[in-house]
Write a protein that holds these residues in place. Structure first.
Motif, PDB file in Angstrom:
ATOM      1  N   ARG A 140      -3.038   0.737   0.641  1.00  0.00           N
ATOM      2  CA  ARG A 140      -2.871  -0.581   1.274  1.00  0.00           C
ATOM      3  C   ARG A 140      -2.193  -0.455   2.628  1.00  0.00           C
ATOM      4  O   ARG A 140      -2.545  -1.147   3.579  1.00  0.00           O
ATOM      5  N   SER A 141      -1.228   0.433   2.720  1.00  0.00           N
ATOM      6  CA  SER A 141      -0.546   0.642   3.985  1.00  0.00           C
ATOM      7  C   SER A 141      -1.519   1.157   5.042  1.00  0.00           C
ATOM      8  O   SER A 141      -1.540   0.678   6.173  1.00  0.00           O
ATOM      9  N   ARG A 142      -2.333   2.149   4.662  1.00  0.00           N
ATOM     10  CA  ARG A 142      -3.330   2.687   5.590  1.00  0.00           C
ATOM     11  C   ARG A 142      -4.375   1.643   5.943  1.00  0.00           C
ATOM     12  O   ARG A 142      -4.779   1.496   7.099  1.00  0.00           O
ATOM     13  N   SER A 145      -0.045   1.652  -2.991  1.00  0.00           N
ATOM     14  CA  SER A 145       0.869   1.378  -1.887  1.00  0.00           C
ATOM     15  C   SER A 145       0.443   2.135  -0.630  1.00  0.00           C
ATOM     16  O   SER A 145       0.389   1.566   0.467  1.00  0.00           O
TER      17      SER A 145
END
Length: 189
Positions: A177-179, A174
């Motif tokens: 993927r956010s970064r 999570s």
């Protein structure tokens, strides 16, 4: 000057700690001298400073000191410094320390190292460790320092037989993927 002329040991240690975090090459002579100090914490800060200063001329001193070091925390700092300087002689020891009394320091060192270009790929083989704690802690390292290349490794571990490892992999996925999404959006791709 505060390290060398501090009014007491605690002040001197805090001054060296600050210098170590900065890692300025101008402090290399201080770090090199402190590598032989009687206090283990001073030796650890000295090693950290040498690693962050990235002066390859200090590698022989570190390579001599690390195997002889009796204190686990100082030895780990020396192994970190050697790895910072581009040698992987002690990378396995750093990773194995994720399942030891020095796990917090090992994780912090690996996060710092993983932020260096091309270092992540050197960590990926350890994601297959037989040690559940090591796999879980490496997921935590990637949560803070992983990039898009970490996603396949974390996807694999998200199905790990150990539920704690799988949960750590999902948390790391999570975050990565956010970064990765944020960096893609920032570059306009």
């Amino acid at each position: 000057a505060l390290y060398e002329n501090g009014p007491d040991n605690q002040t001197r240690q805090k001054a060296l700690e600050g210098l170590a975090y900065i890692g300025d090459p101008v402090s290399v002579p201080i770090f090199t001298k402190a590598l032989a100090d009687k206090e283990a914490s001073v030796r650890a800060y000295a090693a950290e400073g040498l690693g962050r200063a990235k002066d390859p001329k200090t590698l022989p001193d570190l390579m001599r000191a690390a195997p002889a070091e009796k204190n686990a925390e100082a030895r780990l700092a020396m192994q970190f410094a050697i790895t910072c300087l581009g040698r992987n002689d002690f990378l396995s020891s750093l990773v194995d320390s994720l399942d030891s009394g020095e796990a917090d320091s090992a994780r912090a060192y690996l996060v710092e190292l993983a932020r260096k270009p091309n270092f992540l790929a050197q960590l990926y083989p350890y994601m297959n460790s037989r040690n559940d704690t090591v796999r879980q802690q490496l997921c935590n390292v990637l949560m803070y320092a992983g990039d898009a290349t970490s996603i396949p490794q974390l996807q694999q571990l998200s199905h790990d037989r150990n539920s704690d490892v799988a949960a750590a992999a999902l948390r790391a996925l999570s975050a990565v993927r956010s970064r990765a999404g944020a960096s893609t959006a920032a570059t306009g791709n």
